[in-house]
Structures are given as structure tokens and as C-alpha cells.
Motif scaffolding. Structure first.
Motif, PDB file in Angstrom:
ATOM      1  N   GLN A  86       0.830  -1.203   0.000  1.00 59.51           N
ATOM      2  CA  GLN A  86       0.000   0.000   0.000  1.00 59.51           C
ATOM      3  C   GLN A  86       0.875   1.268   0.000  1.00 59.51           C
ATOM      4  OE1 GLN A  86      -2.332  -0.679   3.515  1.00 59.51           O
ATOM      5  NE2 GLN A  86      -3.884  -1.896   2.435  1.00 59.51           N
ATOM      6  N   PHE A  87       1.963   1.188   0.762  1.00 60.53           N
ATOM      7  CA  PHE A  87       2.890   2.316   0.827  1.00 60.53           C
ATOM      8  C   PHE A  87       3.495   2.593  -0.548  1.00 60.53           C
ATOM      9  CE2 PHE A  87       7.408   3.513   1.218  1.00 60.53           C
ATOM     10  CZ  PHE A  87       7.276   4.764   1.800  1.00 60.53           C
ATOM     11  N   LEU A  88       3.943   1.530  -1.238  1.00 57.93           N
ATOM     12  CA  LEU A  88       4.550   1.700  -2.559  1.00 57.93           C
ATOM     13  C   LEU A  88       3.544   2.251  -3.568  1.00 57.93           C
ATOM     14  CD1 LEU A  88       6.694  -1.563  -2.698  1.00 57.93           C
ATOM     15  CD2 LEU A  88       7.558   0.786  -2.606  1.00 57.93           C
ATOM     16  N   THR A  89       2.312   1.806  -3.459  1.00 49.29           N
ATOM     17  CA  THR A  89       1.263   2.310  -4.357  1.00 49.29           C
ATOM     18  C   THR A  89       1.044   3.801  -4.132  1.00 49.29           C
ATOM     19  OG1 THR A  89       0.195   0.139  -4.388  1.00 49.29           O
ATOM     20  CG2 THR A  89      -1.130   2.033  -5.077  1.00 49.29           C
ATOM     21  N   ALA A  90       1.018   4.208  -2.865  1.00 45.48           N
ATOM     22  CA  ALA A  90       0.826   5.624  -2.536  1.00 45.48           C
ATOM     23  C   ALA A  90       1.996   6.467  -3.051  1.00 45.48           C
ATOM     24  CB  ALA A  90       0.672   5.789  -1.026  1.00 45.48           C
ATOM     25  N   ILE A  91       3.199   5.941  -2.929  1.00 45.56           N
ATOM     26  CA  ILE A  91       4.375   6.668  -3.426  1.00 45.56           C
ATOM     27  C   ILE A  91       4.284   6.836  -4.936  1.00 45.56           C
ATOM     28  CG2 ILE A  91       6.854   6.466  -3.842  1.00 45.56           C
ATOM     29  CD1 ILE A  91       6.320   7.403  -1.062  1.00 45.56           C
ATOM     30  N   LYS A  92       3.918   5.759  -5.626  1.00 47.81           N
ATOM     31  CA  LYS A  92       3.848   5.796  -7.085  1.00 47.81           C
ATOM     32  C   LYS A  92       2.823   6.826  -7.568  1.00 47.81           C
ATOM     33  CE  LYS A  92       3.432   2.750 -11.102  1.00 47.81           C
ATOM     34  NZ  LYS A  92       3.221   1.355 -11.575  1.00 47.81           N
ATOM     35  N   SER A  93       1.715   6.933  -6.843  1.00 47.59           N
ATOM     36  CA  SER A  93       0.673   7.887  -7.222  1.00 47.59           C
ATOM     37  C   SER A  93       0.916   9.276  -6.640  1.00 47.59           C
ATOM     38  CB  SER A  93      -0.693   7.374  -6.759  1.00 47.59           C
ATOM     39  OG  SER A  93      -0.725   7.276  -5.339  1.00 47.59           O
ATOM     40  N   LYS A  94       2.057   9.450  -5.949  1.00 45.04           N
ATOM     41  CA  LYS A  94       2.459  10.712  -5.332  1.00 45.04           C
ATOM     42  C   LYS A  94       1.478  11.183  -4.264  1.00 45.04           C
ATOM     43  CE  LYS A  94       5.244  12.290  -9.221  1.00 45.04           C
ATOM     44  NZ  LYS A  94       5.595  13.373 -10.143  1.00 45.04           N
ATOM     45  N   ASN A  95       0.806  10.220  -3.645  1.00 47.00           N
ATOM     46  CA  ASN A  95      -0.052  10.543  -2.502  1.00 47.00           C
ATOM     47  C   ASN A  95       0.816  10.427  -1.244  1.00 47.00           C
ATOM     48  OD1 ASN A  95      -1.975  10.777  -0.509  1.00 47.00           O
ATOM     49  ND2 ASN A  95      -3.482   9.475  -1.544  1.00 47.00           N
ATOM     50  N   PHE A  96       1.649  11.436  -1.040  1.00 45.73           N
ATOM     51  CA  PHE A  96       2.656  11.360   0.013  1.00 45.73           C
ATOM     52  C   PHE A  96       2.046  11.398   1.409  1.00 45.73           C
ATOM     53  CE2 PHE A  96       5.038  13.374  -3.588  1.00 45.73           C
ATOM     54  CZ  PHE A  96       5.786  12.245  -3.888  1.00 45.73           C
ATOM     55  N   GLU A  97       0.920  12.059   1.536  1.00 43.92           N
ATOM     56  CA  GLU A  97       0.261  12.104   2.846  1.00 43.92           C
ATOM     57  C   GLU A  97      -0.175  10.707   3.265  1.00 43.92           C
ATOM     58  OE1 GLU A  97      -3.273  14.603   5.155  1.00 43.92           O
ATOM     59  OE2 GLU A  97      -2.947  14.866   2.997  1.00 43.92           O
ATOM     60  N   LEU A  98      -0.815   9.956   2.347  1.00 37.66           N
ATOM     61  CA  LEU A  98      -1.226   8.586   2.644  1.00 37.66           C
ATOM     62  C   LEU A  98      -0.011   7.690   2.863  1.00 37.66           C
ATOM     63  CD1 LEU A  98      -3.334   6.334   2.858  1.00 37.66           C
ATOM     64  CD2 LEU A  98      -3.262   6.122   0.343  1.00 37.66           C
ATOM     65  N   ALA A  99       1.033   7.905   2.085  1.00 38.52           N
ATOM     66  CA  ALA A  99       2.243   7.098   2.231  1.00 38.52           C
ATOM     67  C   ALA A  99       2.816   7.229   3.641  1.00 38.52           C
ATOM     68  CB  ALA A  99       3.287   7.527   1.198  1.00 38.52           C
ATOM     69  N   LEU A 100       2.831   8.442   4.166  1.00 35.32           N
ATOM     70  CA  LEU A 100       3.391   8.656   5.505  1.00 35.32           C
ATOM     71  C   LEU A 100       2.485   8.109   6.602  1.00 35.32           C
ATOM     72  CD1 LEU A 100       4.935  12.208   5.064  1.00 35.32           C
ATOM     73  CD2 LEU A 100       6.105  10.004   5.115  1.00 35.32           C
ATOM     74  N   GLU A 101       1.193   8.125   6.350  1.00 31.60           N
ATOM     75  CA  GLU A 101       0.272   7.503   7.315  1.00 31.60           C
ATOM     76  C   GLU A 101       0.512   6.005   7.386  1.00 31.60           C
ATOM     77  OE1 GLU A 101      -3.697   8.437   6.231  1.00 31.60           O
ATOM     78  OE2 GLU A 101      -3.510  10.593   6.616  1.00 31.60           O
ATOM     79  N   THR A 102       0.871   5.411   6.244  1.00 30.18           N
ATOM     80  CA  THR A 102       1.073   3.964   6.165  1.00 30.18           C
ATOM     81  C   THR A 102       2.420   3.543   6.745  1.00 30.18           C
ATOM     82  OG1 THR A 102      -0.242   3.960   4.125  1.00 30.18           O
ATOM     83  CG2 THR A 102       1.051   1.990   4.588  1.00 30.18           C
ATOM     84  N   TYR A 103       3.425   4.397   6.581  1.00 34.91           N
ATOM     85  CA  TYR A 103       4.791   4.045   6.985  1.00 34.91           C
ATOM     86  C   TYR A 103       4.948   4.254   8.486  1.00 34.91           C
ATOM     87  CZ  TYR A 103       9.829   3.414   6.631  1.00 34.91           C
ATOM     88  OH  TYR A 103      11.114   2.932   6.767  1.00 34.91           O
ATOM     89  N   GLU A 104       4.914   3.148   9.255  1.00 31.29           N
ATOM     90  CA  GLU A 104       5.002   3.233  10.709  1.00 31.29           C
ATOM     91  C   GLU A 104       6.378   2.835  11.240  1.00 31.29           C
ATOM     92  OE1 GLU A 104       1.844   1.016  12.462  1.00 31.29           O
ATOM     93  OE2 GLU A 104       0.268   2.066  11.364  1.00 31.29           O
ATOM     94  N   GLY A 105       7.291   2.498  10.351  1.00 32.27           N
ATOM     95  CA  GLY A 105       8.626   2.121  10.800  1.00 32.27           C
ATOM     96  C   GLY A 105       9.349   1.327   9.731  1.00 32.27           C
ATOM     97  N   ALA A 106      10.560   0.882  10.064  1.00 28.10           N
ATOM     98  CA  ALA A 106      11.394   0.165   9.101  1.00 28.10           C
ATOM     99  C   ALA A 106      10.758  -1.164   8.704  1.00 28.10           C
ATOM    100  CB  ALA A 106      12.782  -0.071   9.691  1.00 28.10           C
ATOM    101  N   PHE A 107      11.006  -1.559   7.480  1.00 28.75           N
ATOM    102  CA  PHE A 107      10.459  -2.799   6.930  1.00 28.75           C
ATOM    103  C   PHE A 107      10.989  -4.005   7.716  1.00 28.75           C
ATOM    104  CE2 PHE A 107      10.873  -6.180   3.548  1.00 28.75           C
ATOM    105  CZ  PHE A 107       9.511  -6.429   3.410  1.00 28.75           C
TER     106      PHE A 107
END
Length: 798
Positions: A86-107
Motif C-alpha cells: 500500500q505504501f509503494l502504491t501511494a508513493i507511485k501515485s504521489k499521494n505522500f500524505e497517505l504514504a506517511l500515514e502507512t509508513y510506521e517504521g522500518a520494513f
């Protein structure tokens, strides 16, 4: 069910806790369907039966997390959503706000097993770095968004998170400017650390908080007049914005309130589809009435990208006075009836005044201004612009960049362009604001930076231009195109290098002249001139080596005579100089100069003055002002040593020296010597300091050495031992580099006296005596006081 892999490892909605099967799910969620054998070998590389190990893991997943895993006889896959995907999809679509909501820490943070296997472990670490890097990018993008709205503290908080993000690599050097700008705008303490880190890469960051804030908030500048005109349009009016690509049409449109509609080709009415709605399914008349009834402001960008049907409908709409306001951007002339046309030009210098150096670097070209404000490389933005203009226009622009003054006719000949090709390219470049009608290049520094990053293209253009020029004008271009020199070019290349080196010598930069000639195609003329330059720079041994295999003409004999005098071999110097008197005027002038030096070394000061006069007269007749000044300098020294008035000859020598820094340094050093003999120590010290500075600029080793030595003597006489030691050491080092035994002996004697080393003092006098300077060694001993074994001696003249 959700597979959480960022900051933790959990199969949400289940009680499943086995680590390796969940890592298998994460792998499949990101990488997609994989072969059984591939997965077995990746995850259980060391197992005796890896396929069986895979089967057990799949069985565990089916039992503990029903529906999480799917497989057939050959392949395995999952349809469970994963936060990393989901994070990668958000990055690809440049939805950076959603990407940061999804990214809770290191993989896969905290997921550790002893039997990972090397390949799987590498994949985990690479994916961890990749995802963290994307998160850093999202944080910076969001930070810049906050900054454009003036929320600098919020922006700085996001930047700090990016900098300290777990699992991410340190910022790339080219990104440090973005970090610094955002942190500086908020006056955040981390900015100092970023600045220090950038300096370690040779990147200098200088920005004040108010400057950073202005830059970050300036997403649209300099079009206030055009914007106001468009905002004043009334209902039913149609405006046309005409400008070439990169001139800011889109930015201007997006700064307006209204519905922005990107031009779309393909299906009929594709551009107008968002406005037509259900009427799109009806006939053209109904669609036209629908458009005419719409209220608001519609912004079309650009006209040439629109489908033909949409263009035709807008043309008909222009005759109906619609209830809306329509603004169209285009590179072309108006394609329909309009009320207002605005032609965009480069931004004015006044508009860019709030931004330091913006005008000087961009000359108002909007595509470059945007890159400047975003702290991006201007040459990259320029490359994008040039690529859109076609090969001929790009080549013409870059060729003009290499010329100090525009010369369109010369460039046309160099590039072999036809008249119509040249005219078309000039018009295109001028319309795009890249040149003026004379051919003067705009944003030349950005163009030069672009060429430096494309050395082959630079060299190829340079050789084409150089072949149309001669002498000083040709040299900079030949120098940059050595890869493309051909046999037929070499005579012209040599001529250009020789002309340039002679000009450097005339201006007093012999070291640079010798370095220039070292890169020239070699010939006897080039080698002789390089030997002359080395001699002028005080590199006497190197000069003699350069002459080694040249035929002994009077000119070469004269130069060798001067060199042997400098290297402490007076007999050979005298023989060669006397032989050179059979030559032409230049050889005789050089020979008289050397013979004068020899006479002075022997204490025959009036004879030395007479020989210097003869040398000066010849150099003046030849129009060689620098050498004339040199001879006048020798004359002034000889007259002073003979007890004659010398200020007028020194003044004449300085006038003759003109802008030649090295010659000025030599004359001023000798004036200092006379001041010292007369007890004017303050004036002497100032003269030596000035001489040392000028000689250093000009690269004159011998003159630098003398100035340092004489300055050391003054410090010595003033009981300033530390300063004297430093000056003597510097002088001694320079004398060693030059291989000048006379200077070496003098400096050793002075240093020995400073350190009260009688053995070293006697050895220094021995060097003077064996190098043909017995008169100076004799002077040391004659002036020796009864109560002290040493004598300060600074009477070294140029």
C-alpha cells in the motif's frame, strides 16, 4: 486481514505469529507470484529438502491464517493486502500524505531468524533501505508543501524525521541543499549539522532564514501584470496565452481560480469530457448549448494537445458569447476568435530582485527560475528545454555559448548550416528567450555548466569553431578540443598556443605560459618559447633541459648564456653570450643583458651599466617592452651600486613594465634593496612585501625567493627571529626549486647567521665562490666585524 510489515510484523485479524511464513507472505505481497522451487531455494537454501520446508510453511499458513496463501502445483501467491505494498502504491501515485500515514517504521523491523540465508537477508536489507528512502522522499515533499504555506516549523519537524529515519541511508549530497533550506527557514538547530556535512562534500550552503522562507514560498512569481489582466476578464470573454514551452504558461494558468483542463488527444471530445457530462452522448448542437450555459472560468492547456473535436466545438462557442470565461494556453497563434492575447516573455530583472543572483543565473527564463527556486541544477533544466528545440537549434545555442562575443556568421560557417536552417534556428532560439537577435546567449553560465558535463559535445563544437579563428581568439577553443585535433590542424594549433603564451609572458605570467606550452603540439619553436617561459619563471634547470636537443642558433646561445649565469657557471655563460653577439638584435639584446650581470658580479658596476644600456636600447627598438623594462631594471641596480642616482631609471623601468606583474615585482624588489642600503628599512620592508605578493601572483620563483629573503633580513635586523626564520625557510625552498646556486648560497649564509652556525656560513660562501659569485662571497668577508663572525647580507638583485 492485513499484513503489517512496517515497524512490526503482524498478520492483523489472525493469531498467527510464525515469523518466517509471514516474511514469505511479505515477499509475495511485494514481488508477486513466484515459482515453488525459487521460493524454496530462497527461503530454505540450507535445508536438506527445501521444497518440503516450503510445503510445511504453506500448511502452517493455511491452518493459522485461512485464505492468506494460495498455491498450485508449480506457483505460490497471496492476495492478502500488505502495508508495504500500500505504501509503494501511494508513493507511485504521489499521494505522500497517505504514504506517511502507512509508513510506521522500518520494513520487517524486529523480525530476526538465524536461518535467513544470505540472499533472503540481502533482499530484506535492500527492501528496507528502498522503502525508507521512499519515506524520506515523502517526508521532504510534504515538508516543502508545508513550507509553501508558511508552516516552517511543521516542515522542519518532517525534515528532522527524514534525516533520522531508521533504516534509511544518510541523505545524498545533492539533497543536502533541500534539507538545509527547509531547516534554515524554521531556524532549526539541525541546519548547522547539515551545513557542516555538506562542506565535507565540498558543497557550500549559505542562506539566511528570511531568504529560505522567501524561496520556499515562491512557487509563482513575476507574472502579476498578466495575472491581473486575466483575473479581470468578464463573462463571455476568451483569452489566449501565447508562449513557447518553458515560459510559464501552465504556472500562470494554475495560479488562477478556475477549472484546469489538460489538453487530451485520442477519443473525440476527450478534452471537454469533464465539462460535458451526460451531454457527451448527444449530438454536437446539444453539447454546444451545454457548454454555452456553463458558468465559471475554464483553463485549457495547451491548445495543440487538444483533440480536434474539442477544438472545433470551442471555435463555435467563441461566436456565442458563453456564460463562462475561457483562457487557453498555446505555443501557436490563436486558433479561434478571442478578446485578449497575452504573449509571455522572460521574467524581468525587477521581478527577480528579491532572489539573490536569480537574474544573473537565469536571465528571467521561467524554466530556469523555477529550477533556481527549487535549488535544482540549472543545467538540467536547460537541457530539458534544449532537447525540445531540435538538434540544429540546440547546437547553434551551445556553439554561441563557447564564444566570448556573438558571431552568427562565424558559427554558421563552423556548423555548415544552410541559410534557411540558420534563420529558422535563430528565430526559434530568440522566440524561446535563449538568445537575442545579435546572437548573445542568455543564461550563459547554465549553458557552460551543461557543456562541462558533456565533454565530447563541448570538444566537437570547440574544434569546429576554432578552425574559423586564429591566434588569441582560437586558443581557448583549441585548448578544449584536443581530442579532435587532426594532422591538418596542428600548424594552426601551434600558432594559437604560441600567441597565447607570448601574451602570458607579456603580462607577466611565465609559469602559466610554460604550462600552456607543455600541452601544445611540440616543435622547435614551441620548445624554445617554453624554455624562455621557464627561464622567466626562475626554473633555470628545467629551461636548460628544454633547450638540450635544439640547434645552437644565436638566440638559443643567448638564452643558454643567461641560464648558465643563473646556475653559477660564469665561464660558460660568458662564452655563449659572446658567441650570441653575432646574431640578430634579439640575441644581442639577451647577450648584453647577461654580460652586464656578469660584470656586476665581478664588481665592474659602470661596465655593467653600459652593457645594460645597450641591451635596453635593443629591446626598445624591437618593441619588447617587458624585456626593455628588465634591462632598465638592471641599469638602475648597476647605477645604484656604482653610487649614481638611480630613482629615475627605476621609475622608467616601472613605466616600461606596464601591466606585467612579474616585472613590476622585480623592479620593486630592487628598489627595496636600494632603500635598505640607504637605511630606509620601513620603505624597504614595504617594497619587499609588495614584491613578494606580485611575484606570487605571477608565478616568478626567483623573484619570490629574493623578496622572501630580503624580508627575512629586515626581520632579522629587527631582532624578530621567528619571522626571519620563516622568511628564510621560504626563500631557501624556492631557491632549491629554481636550482639557483647564487641565491642558495646567499640564503644559506643569512640563515646560518640567524642560527649562529659558523660551519654552515662558511659552506654557504663556498657555494657562492664555486658558482662564479666570488665578489659577493668576498663582500661577506670584507664586511665581517672584528667582534662578530657574521654579516647580514641582503643585496640580492633581480
Amino acid at each position: 486481514m492485513l499484513l503489517k510489515t512496517l515497524g512490526q510484523l503482524e498478520l492483523e485479524g489472525t493469531r498467527f505469529t510464525r515469523v518466517k511464513p509471514m516474511v514469505l507472505l511479505a515477499y509475495l505481497a511485494i514481488e508477486g507470484v513466484k515459482e515453488r522451487r525459487f521460493l524454496a531455494e530462497l527461503f530454505w537454501a540450507d535445508a536438506s529438502d527445501s521444497l518440503n520446508s516450503l510445503s510445511r510453511a504453506l500448511s502452517q499458513l493455511r491452518k493459522g491464517a485461512e485464505g492468506a496463501i494460495e498455491a498450485d502445483e508449480h506457483r505460490v501467491w497471496t492476495q492478502v493486502p500488505a502495508d508495504s505494498k500500500q505504501f509503494l502504491t501511494a508513493i507511485k501515485s504521489k499521494n505522500f500524505e497517505l504514504a506517511l500515514e502507512t509508513y510506521e517504521g522500518a520494513f520487517l523491523q524486529g523480525a530476526h531468524l538465524l536461518d535467513w540465508g544470505l540472499e533472503l537477508e540481502e533482499w530484506i536489507y535492500e527492501k528496507r533501505e528502498e522503502l525508507a528512502s521512499f519515506a524520506q522522499r515523502a517526508l521532504l515533499e510534504q515538508a516543502e508543501l508545508h513550507a509553501t504555506r508558511g508552516n516552517f516549523d511543521d516542515a522542519a519537524e518532517l525534515v528532522e524525521r527524514a534525516y533520522t529515519l531508521e533504516g534509511a541511508n544518510p541523505p545524498e549530497p545533492e539533497d543536502l541543499g533541500r534539507y538545509f533550506e527547509l531547516l534554515t527557514a524554521a531556524r532549526h538547530p539541525l541546519a548547522a549539522k547539515i551545513k557542516e556535512e555538506a562542506e565535507s562534500f565540498g558543497i557550500k550552503l549559505r542562506l539566511k532564514a528570511d531568504e529560505a522562507q522567501t524561496r520556499l514560498q515562491s512557487t509563482f512569481i513575476g507574472r502579476e501584470t498578466e495575472r491581473a489582466r486575466l483575473e479581470s476578464l468578464t463573462t463571455g470573454q476568451i483569452a489566449w496565452i501565447k508562449a513557447p514551452s518553458g515560459m510559464g504558461k501552465t504556472s500562470l494558468l494554475k495560479s488562477l481560480n478556475g477549472t484546469y483542463l489538460a489538453g487530451r488527444s485520442g477519443l473525440p471530445y476527450a478534452t471537454l469530457e469533464p465539462l460535458l457530462g451526460e451531454s457527451l452522448e448527444h449530438n454536437e448542437e446539444l453539447m454546444l448549448r451545454e457548454l454555452a450555459s456553463l458558468e465559471g472560468r475554464f483553463l485549457f492547456d495547451p491548445w495543440e494537445w487538444m483533440d480536434q473535436e474539442s477544438q472545433d466545438l470551442l471555435k463555435r462557442l467563441a461566436d456565442l458569447r458563453p456564460k463562462s470565461t475561457i483562457i487557453i494556453a498555446s505555443q501557436e497563434e490563436p486558433g479561434l476568435k478571442i478578446d485578449v492575447q497575452i504573449d509571455l516573455r522572460p521574467l524581468s530583472q525587477e521581478a527577480l530582485m528579491p532572489f539573490e543572483n536569480a537574474w544573473a543565473l537565469t536571465e528571467g527564463l521561467p524554466i530556469l527560475v523555477g529550477a533556481y527556486l527549487r535549488n535544482e541544477p540549472l543545467e538540467s533544466a536547460l537541457e530539458t528545454r534544449l532537447n525540445s528545440l531540435g538538434d540544429i537549434s540546440e547546437t547553434l545555442y551551445l556553439a554561441l555559448t563557447l564564444l566570448e562575443e556573438p558571431n552568427l556568421a562565424l558559427v554558421r560557417r563552423a556548423l555548415h548550416l544552410k541559410a534557411n536552417e540558420m534563420a529558422s534556428a535563430i528565430e526559434l532560439l530568440s522566440t524561446n528567450g535563449l538568445i537575442d537577435l545579435s546572437g548573445k546567449v542568455k543564461a550563459r553560465q547554465a549553458a557552460q555548466d551543461y557543456l562541462e558535463k558533456h565533454p565530447l559535445q563541448l570538444s566537437e563544437l570547440a574544434i569546429q569553431l576554432a578552425r574559423q579563428l586564429k591566434g588569441l581568439d582560437a586558443f581557448p577553443l583549441y585548448e578544449r578540443s584536443s581530442l579532435f585535433w587532426e594532422e591538418d590542424d596542428l600548424p594552426q594549433v601551434q600558432e594559437a598556443y604560441i600567441t597565447w603564451a607570448n601574451e602570458l609572458l607579456r603580462r607577466g605570467f611565465p609559469q602559466r605560459a610554460s604550462e600552456t606550452l607543455a600541452d601544445a603540439p611540440q616543435s622547435d619553436e614551441v620548445r624554445y618559447l617554453r624554455a624562455r617561459a621557464l627561464e622567466r619563471a626562475g626554473l633555470f634547470k628545467e629551461s636548460l633541459e628544454e633547450l638540450e636537443n635544439l640547434t645552437g642558433t644565436p638566440d638559443i646561445q643567448a638564452l643558454k648564456g643567461a641560464l648558465y649565469w643563473r646556475l653559477g657557471q660564469p665561464d660558460r655563460a660568458k662564452m655563449l653570450s659572446e658567441n650570441a653577439l653575432d646574431g640578430e638584435m634579439e640575441a644581442r639584446a639577451e647577450a648584453f643583458n647577461t654580460l652586464g650581470h656578469l660584470a656586476r658580479s665581478e664588481g665592474n658596476f659602470l661596465e655593467a651599466a653600459n652593457l645594460a644600456r645597450r641591451s635596453a636600447a635593443l629591446w626598445k627598438s624591437l618593441g619588447r617592452n617587458t624585456r626593455w623594462a628588465d634591462a632598465l631594471n638592471s641599469l638602475a641596480v648597476a647605477m645604484a651600486l656604482a653610487g649614481e642616482e638611480s630613482q629615475e631609471p627605476f621609475s622608467d623601468a616601472l613605466k616600461a613594465a606596464g601591466e606585467n606583474l612579474l616585472m613590476q615585482a622585480r623592479i620593486i624588489a630592487n628598489q627595496g634593496m636600494i632603500n635598505e642600503r640607504e637605511g630606509k628599512f620601513s620603505d624597504a620592508k614595504q617594497a619587499y612585501q609588495t614584491s613578494a605578493e606580485l611575484a606570487e601572483k605571477a608565478g616568478g620563483i626567483e623573484t619570490s625567493a629574493l623578496a622572501w629573503n630580503n624580508l627575512g633580513v629586515l626581520h632579522h635586523k629587527q631582532k624578530q627571529k621567528e619571522q626571519a626564520q620563516m622568511a628564510y625557510d621560504k626563500a631557501l625552498l624556492l631557491a632549491q626549486q629554481a636550482g639557483e646556486r647564487r641565491l642558495l648560497g646567499m640564503f644559506m649564509a643569512n640563515l646560518a647567521e640567524l642560527n649562529e652556525d659558523i660551519a654552515a656560513w662558511n659552506e654557504a660562501l663556498h657555494i657562492l665562490e664555486t658558482s662564479g659569485h666570488s665578489e659577493e662571497a668576498k663582500q661577506y668577508r670584507m664586511d665581517l666585524p672584528e667582534d662578530h663572525p657574521f654579516k647580514l647580507h641582503s643585496n640580492g638583485s633581480n
